[in-house]
Design an enzyme around this catalytic site. Structure first.
Site, PDB file in Angstrom:
ATOM      1  N   LYS A   1      55.731   8.777  -4.007  1.00  0.00           N
ATOM      2  CA  LYS A   1      56.333   9.954  -4.626  1.00  0.00           C
ATOM      3  C   LYS A   1      57.612  10.321  -3.892  1.00  0.00           C
ATOM      4  CE  LYS A   1      56.266  14.355  -4.211  1.00  0.00           C
ATOM      5  NZ  LYS A   1      57.657  14.658  -4.578  1.00  0.00           N
TER       6      LYS A   1
ATOM      7  N   GLU B   1      55.462  11.684   9.728  1.00  0.00           N
ATOM      8  CA  GLU B   1      56.745  11.683  10.443  1.00  0.00           C
ATOM      9  C   GLU B   1      57.390  13.018  10.138  1.00  0.00           C
ATOM     10  OE1 GLU B   1      60.039  11.804  11.542  1.00  0.00           O
ATOM     11  OE2 GLU B   1      60.784  10.153  10.309  1.00  0.00           O
TER      12      GLU B   1
ATOM     13  N   CYS C   1      65.767  14.326  10.843  1.00  0.00           N
ATOM     14  CA  CYS C   1      64.609  14.731  11.646  1.00  0.00           C
ATOM     15  C   CYS C   1      64.907  14.534  13.131  1.00  0.00           C
ATOM     16  CB  CYS C   1      63.381  13.948  11.230  1.00  0.00           C
ATOM     17  SG  CYS C   1      63.654  12.183  11.159  1.00  0.00           S
TER      18      CYS C   1
ATOM     19  N   GLU D   1      63.498  24.172  13.703  1.00  0.00           N
ATOM     20  CA  GLU D   1      64.317  23.103  13.126  1.00  0.00           C
ATOM     21  C   GLU D   1      65.210  23.688  12.024  1.00  0.00           C
ATOM     22  OE1 GLU D   1      62.380  19.973  10.799  1.00  0.00           O
ATOM     23  OE2 GLU D   1      63.643  18.518  11.822  1.00  0.00           O
TER      24      GLU D   1
HETATM   25  P1  NAP Z   1      58.810  19.018   2.374  1.00  0.00           P
HETATM   26  O1  NAP Z   1      58.505  20.190   1.539  1.00  0.00           O
HETATM   27  O2  NAP Z   1      57.965  18.731   3.545  1.00  0.00           O
HETATM   28  O3  NAP Z   1      58.863  17.755   1.388  1.00  0.00           O
HETATM   29  C1  NAP Z   1      58.660  16.410   1.754  1.00  0.00           C
HETATM   30  C2  NAP Z   1      57.898  15.715   0.641  1.00  0.00           C
HETATM   31  O4  NAP Z   1      56.597  16.276   0.513  1.00  0.00           O
HETATM   32  C3  NAP Z   1      58.550  15.879  -0.728  1.00  0.00           C
HETATM   33  O5  NAP Z   1      58.358  14.714  -1.500  1.00  0.00           O
HETATM   34  C4  NAP Z   1      57.762  17.036  -1.301  1.00  0.00           C
HETATM   35  O6  NAP Z   1      57.816  17.120  -2.691  1.00  0.00           O
HETATM   36  C5  NAP Z   1      56.378  16.723  -0.805  1.00  0.00           C
HETATM   37  N1  NAP Z   1      55.458  17.852  -0.811  1.00  0.00           N
HETATM   38  C6  NAP Z   1      55.763  19.179  -0.734  1.00  0.00           C
HETATM   39  N2  NAP Z   1      54.622  19.904  -0.784  1.00  0.00           N
HETATM   40  C7  NAP Z   1      53.590  19.044  -0.892  1.00  0.00           C
HETATM   41  C8  NAP Z   1      52.175  19.190  -0.999  1.00  0.00           C
HETATM   42  N3  NAP Z   1      51.583  20.393  -0.993  1.00  0.00           N
HETATM   43  N4  NAP Z   1      51.416  18.086  -1.098  1.00  0.00           N
HETATM   44  C9  NAP Z   1      51.973  16.869  -1.097  1.00  0.00           C
HETATM   45  N5  NAP Z   1      53.304  16.664  -1.023  1.00  0.00           N
HETATM   46  C10 NAP Z   1      54.117  17.733  -0.901  1.00  0.00           C
HETATM   47  O7  NAP Z   1      60.264  19.099   2.864  1.00  0.00           O
HETATM   48  P2  NAP Z   1      61.495  19.662   2.027  1.00  0.00           P
HETATM   49  O8  NAP Z   1      61.086  20.766   1.110  1.00  0.00           O
HETATM   50  O9  NAP Z   1      62.147  18.519   1.406  1.00  0.00           O
HETATM   51  O10 NAP Z   1      62.369  20.266   3.203  1.00  0.00           O
HETATM   52  C11 NAP Z   1      61.890  21.380   3.961  1.00  0.00           C
HETATM   53  C12 NAP Z   1      62.139  21.191   5.440  1.00  0.00           C
HETATM   54  O11 NAP Z   1      61.448  20.028   5.902  1.00  0.00           O
HETATM   55  C13 NAP Z   1      63.571  20.894   5.819  1.00  0.00           C
HETATM   56  O12 NAP Z   1      64.345  22.024   5.874  1.00  0.00           O
HETATM   57  C14 NAP Z   1      63.394  20.204   7.143  1.00  0.00           C
HETATM   58  O13 NAP Z   1      63.237  21.109   8.180  1.00  0.00           O
HETATM   59  C15 NAP Z   1      62.146  19.422   6.961  1.00  0.00           C
HETATM   60  N6  NAP Z   1      62.406  18.006   6.604  1.00  0.00           N
HETATM   61  C16 NAP Z   1      62.134  17.050   7.530  1.00  0.00           C
HETATM   62  C17 NAP Z   1      62.397  15.716   7.238  1.00  0.00           C
HETATM   63  C18 NAP Z   1      62.115  14.619   8.196  1.00  0.00           C
HETATM   64  O14 NAP Z   1      62.673  13.541   8.071  1.00  0.00           O
HETATM   65  N7  NAP Z   1      61.233  14.787   9.160  1.00  0.00           N
HETATM   66  C19 NAP Z   1      62.937  15.354   6.015  1.00  0.00           C
HETATM   67  C20 NAP Z   1      63.190  16.352   5.079  1.00  0.00           C
HETATM   68  C21 NAP Z   1      62.906  17.665   5.392  1.00  0.00           C
HETATM   69  P3  NAP Z   1      59.067  17.827  -3.438  1.00  0.00           P
HETATM   70  O15 NAP Z   1      60.019  18.287  -2.428  1.00  0.00           O
HETATM   71  O16 NAP Z   1      59.572  16.752  -4.284  1.00  0.00           O
HETATM   72  O17 NAP Z   1      58.490  18.935  -4.222  1.00  0.00           O
END
Ligand code: NAP
Ligand code: MG
Length: 489
Positions: free
Chosen positions: A176, A251, A285, A385
């Site tokens: 996904k 991760e 990250c 972060e």
């Molecule tokens: P996120 O919400 O953790 O999303 C990452 C993935 O998980 C996306 O595909 C998201 O889907 C999915 N997801 C969200 N809620 C879920 C659930 N309840 N069950 C299963 N999958 C779920 O991260 P984000 O919204 O993209 O960004 C939020 C923050 O995360 C950023 O501001 C940053 O601090 C952090 N982040 C970290 C990394 C890293 O590389 N470690 C990368 C991106 C973001 P959808 O978003 O498609 O709905």
């Protein structure tokens, strides 16, 4: 550019199919907020069909496919990525706002990842032991159906880091992508059949985390979950997955220290510090978001950073000269802006601190590269972060103090140290609590090496042979070499 055949569809059992529901999600260009495509918002039912296809493929042909054949398929996927770099990089950049030169480099890195795991497929080894009257074998077998949930910051690379080791190990997959960036990997799926990948081995469901992502995590036929994203969602996934004891690798984020010693190569250290926090607009990250500088060069480092950032080209992501593009979304822009404002109260602003303005920047989610100095490690900007181009600079007086500040965080993804004293560098590598420690570099993640976090930065390792291990179970086979009763009772 955006093909009707692929976008708006799901990739299930080797076909581009319509969702069983009617909801769609707009894919928005962060540069001008135009809608470039509509993606399917997969339903529970779609997820069920994708897992069923992956299950059937796992129990059928894929299980019997030799490691050599799996390796050759991975190589052909890599070749397709290289051939289609221009087209894929444009999709990546349009959906993510990432500078086009970075997207091209990411597609190259993704191809390298498929090549590496193509080679590793034939080298996954178990062990044999002779124990008393028996021969005991430890053999490696694929864990089964893997659900892979990935973020928007490195869409193609994250897809490669997930898919390549899983296929190398012999798993089947439901992936996904992030709702923000579903385009490039859906386009890659167009090349799967030509690469020889059997139907159902890789399935892609676009949609929202709370719906498609959650349905994958709950699904009884999913055996392993690999997730990259926020700690909050990672913890939620781990808790849900615990109900059925699925294998989980995570991760997550970081607040990685970048330590500049007075004896460092000054130019290299400035370069590395800027690259470490402003690359991909800081949406990394492993961003080196806390910059610790030895006090004797503290002012000089800040001045040099300010001076050098003036040369950073902020602009249209499709311009090959651009080095910094917009942030991914309105929501993320608001979040980073809020941290910029918070930083003005918590520390001394020395550069940026606002929305970025200028010709061509008015519609995009651009923020200025921002540097805060004299940041206390107790402040929120030093502990949370931000995931944007916001650097927190702080002085240190001794290596012990630098280590104490560096390790005083709930994260532990990466750390960098800049020094020309080899023993000083080695001492830091031993004492920094992080999954990766760079000495005189920032951000490289070679596919051959392990990647992952200490503490709240994650669980398990990706890349290298460790990345394949995460998709393997170890089975004991015990062969009695004596054709006699064991003598019981
Ligand atoms: P996120 O919400 O953790 O999303 C990452 C993935 O998980 C996306 O595909 C998201 O889907 C999915 N997801 C969200 N809620 C879920 C659930 N309840 N069950 C299963 N999958 C779920 O991260 P984000 O919204 O993209 O960004 C939020 C923050 O995360 C950023 O501001 C940053 O601090 C952090 N982040 C970290 C990394 C890293 O590389 N470690 C990368 C991106 C973001 P959808 O978003 O498609 O709905
Ligand atoms: Mg989200």
């Amino acid at each position: 550019m955006v093909s009707d055949r692929v976008f708006g569809k799901l990739f299930i059992n080797g076909e581009f199919v319509a969702s069983t529901g009617t909801d769609t999600l707009p894919v928005i260009d962060p540069f001008d907020q135009s809608v470039i495509a509509q993606a399917a918002d997969a339903t529970d039912n779609d997820v069920h069909l994708a897992v069923a296809a992956a299950t059937e493929a796992f129990n059928g042909e894929w299980r019997e496919t030799s490691a050599q054949t799996r390796g050759q398929i991975l190589w052909r996927i890599a070749a397709a990525l290289r051939e289609r770099t221009e087209e894929l990089a444009e999709l990546e950049t349009r959906a993510s706002g990432k500078p086009i030169a970075d997207s091209e480099s990411d597609i190259n890195d993704a191809a390298t990842c498929f090549e590496y795991y193509g080679g590793l497929a034939t080298k996954l080894q178990g062990d044999v032991m002779s124990i008393d009257g028996a021969m005991v074998m430890a053999v490696k077998e694929p864990v089964g159906v893997a659900a892979q949930i990935i973020p928007w910051n490195y869409p193609m690379m994250m897809a490669a880091w997930k898919l390549a080791p899983a296929l190398c190990a012999g798993c089947t997959v439901v992936l996904k992508p992030s709702e923000e960036t579903p385009l490039s990997i859906m386009a890659v799926a167009e090349s799967f059949a030509d690469a020889g990948l059997p139907a159902g081995v890789v399935n892609i469901v676009t949609g929202r985390g709370e719906r498609a992502g959650a349905a994958l995590v709950e699904h009884p036929d999913v055996h392993k979950i690999a997730f990259t994203g926020s700690g909050e969602v990672g913890a939620h996934i781990m808790a849900r997955a615990a109900k059925s004891l699925k294998r989980v690798t995570l991760e997550l984020g970081g607040k990685s220290p970048n330590i500049i010693c007075a004896d460092a190569n000054f130019e290299a250290a400035i370069d590395g510090a800027l690259f470490g926090i402003f690359l991909n607009s800081g949406q990394m990250c492993s961003a080196g978001s806390r910059i610790l500088v030895e006090r004797s060069i503290y002012d000089r480092v800040i001045e040099a950073m300010i001076e050098r950032v003036k040369d950073l080209k902020i602009g249209a992501p499709m311009d090959p000269e651009t080095q910094m593009g917009p942030l991914i979304s309105q929501r993320h822009f608001d979040r980073v802006r809020a941290y910029q404002e918070l930083g003005k109260k918590e520390a001394r602003l020395v550069l940026g601190g606002n929305r970025a303005t200028g010709p061509g920047l008015d519609k995009g989610w651009f923020v200025e590269p921002t540097i805060f100095a004299d940041v206390s490690n107790e402040s929120r900007i030093a502990r949370e972060e931000i995931f944007g181009p916001v650097a927190c600079v702080m002085p240190f007086d001794s290596d012990d103090e630098a280590l104490e500040i560096s390790n005083d965080t709930s994260f532990g993804l990466a750390a960098a140290v800049w020094t020309r004293d080899v023993f000083r560098g080695l001492r830091f590598t031993r004492r920094l609590r992080a999954g990766t420690v760079w000495v005189n570099h920032s951000q490289p993640a070679p596919v051959e090496g392990p990647w992952g976090g200490f503490k709240q930065s994650g669980l398990g390792r990706e890349l290298g042979r460790w990345g394949a291990d995460a998709y393997l179970e170890t089975k004991q086979i015990y062969l009695n070499t004596e054709d006699t009763p064991i003598g019981w009772p």
